[in-house]
Design a protein around this motif. Sequence first.
Motif, PDB file in Angstrom:
ATOM      1  N   GLU A   1      54.562  58.081  27.495  1.00 20.79           N
ATOM      2  CA  GLU A   1      54.598  59.650  27.232  1.00 20.79           C
ATOM      3  C   GLU A   1      54.613  60.706  28.139  1.00 20.79           C
ATOM      4  OE1 GLU A   1      51.559  59.934  23.592  1.00 20.79           O
ATOM      5  OE2 GLU A   1      53.013  61.276  23.694  1.00 20.79           O
ATOM      6  N   THR A   2      55.072  61.791  28.208  1.00 19.61           N
ATOM      7  CA  THR A   2      55.406  62.665  29.245  1.00 19.61           C
ATOM      8  C   THR A   2      54.719  63.815  28.922  1.00 19.61           C
ATOM      9  OG1 THR A   2      57.489  63.528  28.086  1.00 19.61           O
ATOM     10  CG2 THR A   2      57.698  61.696  29.892  1.00 19.61           C
ATOM     11  N   GLY A   3      54.364  64.755  29.874  1.00 15.05           N
ATOM     12  CA  GLY A   3      53.937  66.005  29.620  1.00 15.05           C
ATOM     13  C   GLY A   3      52.468  65.987  29.464  1.00 15.05           C
ATOM     14  N   VAL A   4      52.022  66.968  28.773  1.00 15.68           N
ATOM     15  CA  VAL A   4      50.788  67.128  28.349  1.00 15.68           C
ATOM     16  C   VAL A   4      50.248  66.729  26.899  1.00 15.68           C
ATOM     17  CG1 VAL A   4      48.400  68.559  28.138  1.00 15.68           C
ATOM     18  CG2 VAL A   4      50.238  68.882  30.240  1.00 15.68           C
ATOM     19  N   THR A   5      49.354  65.957  26.300  1.00 17.60           N
ATOM     20  CA  THR A   5      49.204  65.367  25.227  1.00 17.60           C
ATOM     21  C   THR A   5      47.847  65.978  24.807  1.00 17.60           C
ATOM     22  OG1 THR A   5      48.593  63.196  25.589  1.00 17.60           O
ATOM     23  CG2 THR A   5      50.786  63.497  25.258  1.00 17.60           C
ATOM     24  N   GLN A   6      47.656  65.974  23.636  1.00 13.32           N
ATOM     25  CA  GLN A   6      46.396  66.338  22.798  1.00 13.32           C
ATOM     26  C   GLN A   6      46.031  65.720  21.693  1.00 13.32           C
ATOM     27  OE1 GLN A   6      46.696  71.360  23.977  1.00 13.32           O
ATOM     28  NE2 GLN A   6      44.625  70.262  23.249  1.00 13.32           N
ATOM     29  N   THR A   7      45.087  65.247  21.544  1.00 17.98           N
ATOM     30  CA  THR A   7      44.655  64.681  20.250  1.00 17.98           C
ATOM     31  C   THR A   7      43.138  65.127  19.752  1.00 17.98           C
ATOM     32  OG1 THR A   7      43.744  62.566  21.152  1.00 17.98           O
ATOM     33  CG2 THR A   7      46.230  62.450  20.419  1.00 17.98           C
ATOM     34  N   PRO A   8      42.521  65.119  18.517  1.00 16.95           N
ATOM     35  CA  PRO A   8      43.776  65.003  17.506  1.00 16.95           C
ATOM     36  C   PRO A   8      44.370  66.569  17.311  1.00 16.95           C
ATOM     37  CG  PRO A   8      41.585  65.781  16.519  1.00 16.95           C
ATOM     38  CD  PRO A   8      41.448  65.455  18.065  1.00 16.95           C
ATOM     39  N   ARG A   9      45.502  66.473  16.626  1.00 11.45           N
ATOM     40  CA  ARG A   9      46.231  67.857  16.404  1.00 11.45           C
ATOM     41  C   ARG A   9      45.465  68.740  15.414  1.00 11.45           C
ATOM     42  NH1 ARG A   9      51.801  68.441  17.744  1.00 11.45           N
ATOM     43  NH2 ARG A   9      51.033  70.515  17.371  1.00 11.45           N
ATOM     44  N   GLN A  25      47.217  64.220  30.876  1.00 12.13           N
ATOM     45  CA  GLN A  25      48.354  64.820  31.521  1.00 12.13           C
ATOM     46  C   GLN A  25      49.035  63.695  32.254  1.00 12.13           C
ATOM     47  OE1 GLN A  25      48.983  65.586  34.862  1.00 12.13           O
ATOM     48  NE2 GLN A  25      46.989  65.437  35.626  1.00 12.13           N
ATOM     49  N   HIS A  26      50.607  63.707  32.165  1.00  8.40           N
ATOM     50  CA  HIS A  26      51.227  62.530  32.738  1.00  8.40           C
ATOM     51  C   HIS A  26      52.138  63.260  33.710  1.00  8.40           C
ATOM     52  CE1 HIS A  26      50.188  60.077  29.263  1.00  8.40           C
ATOM     53  NE2 HIS A  26      50.294  61.208  28.603  1.00  8.40           N
ATOM     54  N   LEU A  27      51.581  64.265  34.288  1.00 11.15           N
ATOM     55  CA  LEU A  27      52.471  65.129  35.355  1.00 11.15           C
ATOM     56  C   LEU A  27      52.035  65.045  36.857  1.00 11.15           C
ATOM     57  CD1 LEU A  27      52.682  68.186  33.451  1.00 11.15           C
ATOM     58  CD2 LEU A  27      54.471  66.497  33.643  1.00 11.15           C
ATOM     59  N   GLY A  28      50.947  63.989  37.095  1.00  6.79           N
ATOM     60  CA  GLY A  28      50.448  63.887  38.445  1.00  6.79           C
ATOM     61  C   GLY A  28      49.730  65.286  38.786  1.00  6.79           C
ATOM     62  N   HIS A  29      49.476  66.137  37.927  1.00  3.57           N
ATOM     63  CA  HIS A  29      48.660  67.624  38.467  1.00  3.57           C
ATOM     64  C   HIS A  29      46.860  67.253  38.948  1.00  3.57           C
ATOM     65  CE1 HIS A  29      51.685  69.764  36.069  1.00  3.57           C
ATOM     66  NE2 HIS A  29      52.136  69.415  37.078  1.00  3.57           N
ATOM     67  N   ASN A  30      46.591  68.050  39.802  1.00  2.00           N
ATOM     68  CA  ASN A  30      45.314  67.966  40.012  1.00  2.00           C
ATOM     69  C   ASN A  30      44.385  68.934  39.222  1.00  2.00           C
ATOM     70  OD1 ASN A  30      45.511  66.085  42.111  1.00  2.00           O
ATOM     71  ND2 ASN A  30      46.498  67.811  43.372  1.00  2.00           N
ATOM     72  N   ALA A  31      44.861  69.727  38.576  1.00  2.00           N
ATOM     73  CA  ALA A  31      44.056  70.869  37.737  1.00  2.00           C
ATOM     74  C   ALA A  31      44.271  70.716  36.252  1.00  2.00           C
ATOM     75  CB  ALA A  31      44.285  71.981  38.315  1.00  2.00           C
ATOM     76  N   MET A  32      43.054  71.048  35.468  1.00  5.23           N
ATOM     77  CA  MET A  32      43.396  70.820  34.096  1.00  5.23           C
ATOM     78  C   MET A  32      42.314  71.900  33.450  1.00  5.23           C
ATOM     79  SD  MET A  32      43.384  66.797  33.154  1.00  5.23           S
ATOM     80  CE  MET A  32      44.141  66.991  31.639  1.00  5.23           C
ATOM     81  N   TYR A  33      42.873  72.498  32.398  1.00  3.05           N
ATOM     82  CA  TYR A  33      42.048  73.686  31.723  1.00  3.05           C
ATOM     83  C   TYR A  33      41.736  73.639  30.254  1.00  3.05           C
ATOM     84  CZ  TYR A  33      44.755  75.621  35.726  1.00  3.05           C
ATOM     85  OH  TYR A  33      45.173  75.872  37.009  1.00  3.05           O
ATOM     86  N   TRP A  34      41.011  74.287  29.691  1.00  4.43           N
ATOM     87  CA  TRP A  34      40.630  74.302  28.448  1.00  4.43           C
ATOM     88  C   TRP A  34      40.653  75.794  28.116  1.00  4.43           C
ATOM     89  CZ3 TRP A  34      41.436  71.001  24.868  1.00  4.43           C
ATOM     90  CH2 TRP A  34      41.088  69.609  24.919  1.00  4.43           C
ATOM     91  N   TYR A  35      41.731  76.076  27.104  1.00  4.06           N
ATOM     92  CA  TYR A  35      41.871  77.495  26.494  1.00  4.06           C
ATOM     93  C   TYR A  35      41.434  77.650  25.038  1.00  4.06           C
ATOM     94  CZ  TYR A  35      44.695  78.965  30.609  1.00  4.06           C
ATOM     95  OH  TYR A  35      45.040  79.407  31.927  1.00  4.06           O
TER      96      TYR A  35
END
Lengths: 115, 110
Positions: A1-9, A25-35
């Motif tokens: 999978e690529t990008g950012v995935t969320q479960t459940p929808r 997230q499958h992007l190798g990023h260091n920061a994550m957020y909840w909105y």
Amino acid sequence: ETGVTQTPRHLVMGMTNKKSLKCEQHLGHNAMYWYKQSAKKPLELMFVYSLEERVENNSVPSRFSPECPNSSHLFLHLHTLQPEDSALYLCASSREITGDSYEQYFGPGTRLTVT
Amino acid sequence: TQLLEQSPQFLSIQEGENLTVYCNSSSVFSSLQWYRQEPGEGPVLLVTVVTGGEVKKLKRLTFQFGDARKDSSLHITAAQPGDTGLYLCAGTNTGNQFYFGTGTSLTVIP
């Protein structure tokens, strides 16, 4: 999978339930957020994690509890929610939390309904 | 206090028309982004502008960052139904704080 995935929808829960939202997230990023995104309201930033440490908590009620076990995964644990917590919960990631690196990549969101 | 105000809040136009969406602030931003969000999905990054006066083009979309880096605009030429969505600006101010704008909901009628 690529990008950012969320479960459940989609999630419907009663006020006494306990549930968790998951983000990966499958992007190798260091920061994550909840909105939180409610109808007719701007996006509300809830939590920010940088390198697995919480760096921001915008006065979010304690019935929302985030967890970031590693830089690729983020959870939002929910318990004793209220009907007004019904909303679209979005997860995002970015390379860093400074300057241009704030460009955020969002997951599709979890549509939460509290009954 | 909402640091990034977008206008208009709602916009409904006919296919083929041109439109401009504005993002305004009293604060200076070191960079500003535009996102588009379709119903039931998360926002998708369209562009980032970092230099005052900068203009970027993405097909029929033209983005401009104000000279003073306090405002930005998004102009769409010959709008298509596929342009329908919620347009969000977002920026990092000189204090390294990140904000999303209030959003503009665009509907393009075929």
